[in-house]
Design a protein around this motif. Sequence first.
Motif: not given
Length: 254
Positions: A10, A130, A135, A160, A163-164, A167
């Motif tokens: 990002q 992000l 996605l 970050k 973590n994205t 998920s």
Amino acid sequence: MGKIIAIANQKGGVGKTTTAVNLAASLGVLEKKVLLIDADPQANASSGLGINVDDVEMGTYQLLEHTASAKDLIVSTSSPNLDIIPAHIDLVAIEIELVDMEQREYMLRKALAPIKEDYDYIIIDCAPSLGLLTLNALSASDSVLIPIQCEYFALEGLGKLLNTIKSVQKIHNTQLDIEGLLLTMYDSRLRLSNQVVEEVNQHFEGLTFKTIIQRNVRLSEAPSYGESIINYDAASKGSENYLSLANELIQKNS
């Protein structure tokens, strides 16, 4: 068996598009059939391969909207074995338009399913955010390659992004792997560059590509001529680095 790789971070200015274009071109030169998807509204990957972005009438926008099939949007490039689905500034609007759609995170995955087996590699150049576009790219991909520049705030934001990715793995795409971290913009004369290399290798042992992309003037000149580094200056350090990366990727996936 085609493999879809998203190139994501990002943070802007880390060498994402440079990597997408030149890795795709290098894989093509090494006789792999490659499709590059420009999923960044700035459309730099498209112009970096000689496409006049103002003339693009159909591209990634229509791909995500499902108003045209992937096959109809593919444009061949002057680089061997390399095709592209270009982007246009209208891609900016896609996030707003996808918000109300059912299964909005999977629009790209569905669109690419019919052509996945036509290519050895499909490379997606993600936008520096992000949001829903990235996605979609992560949900459609088999793996993600993360460029990290050898500069002061290199690891900032990496947590970050990881973590994205976690998920996405949990909710949208259990098959998503990390292809690897790629160190870019390396300058061997700078102590800082060497510190970043050490730090990344220490924290992410086994996840980092052996190939390091060095700072190279020819590499930054090539896009303004609408050419990959391979076409622009095959003898340059940049060309050598990206061919080495492509070889490493092929070995890893063979």
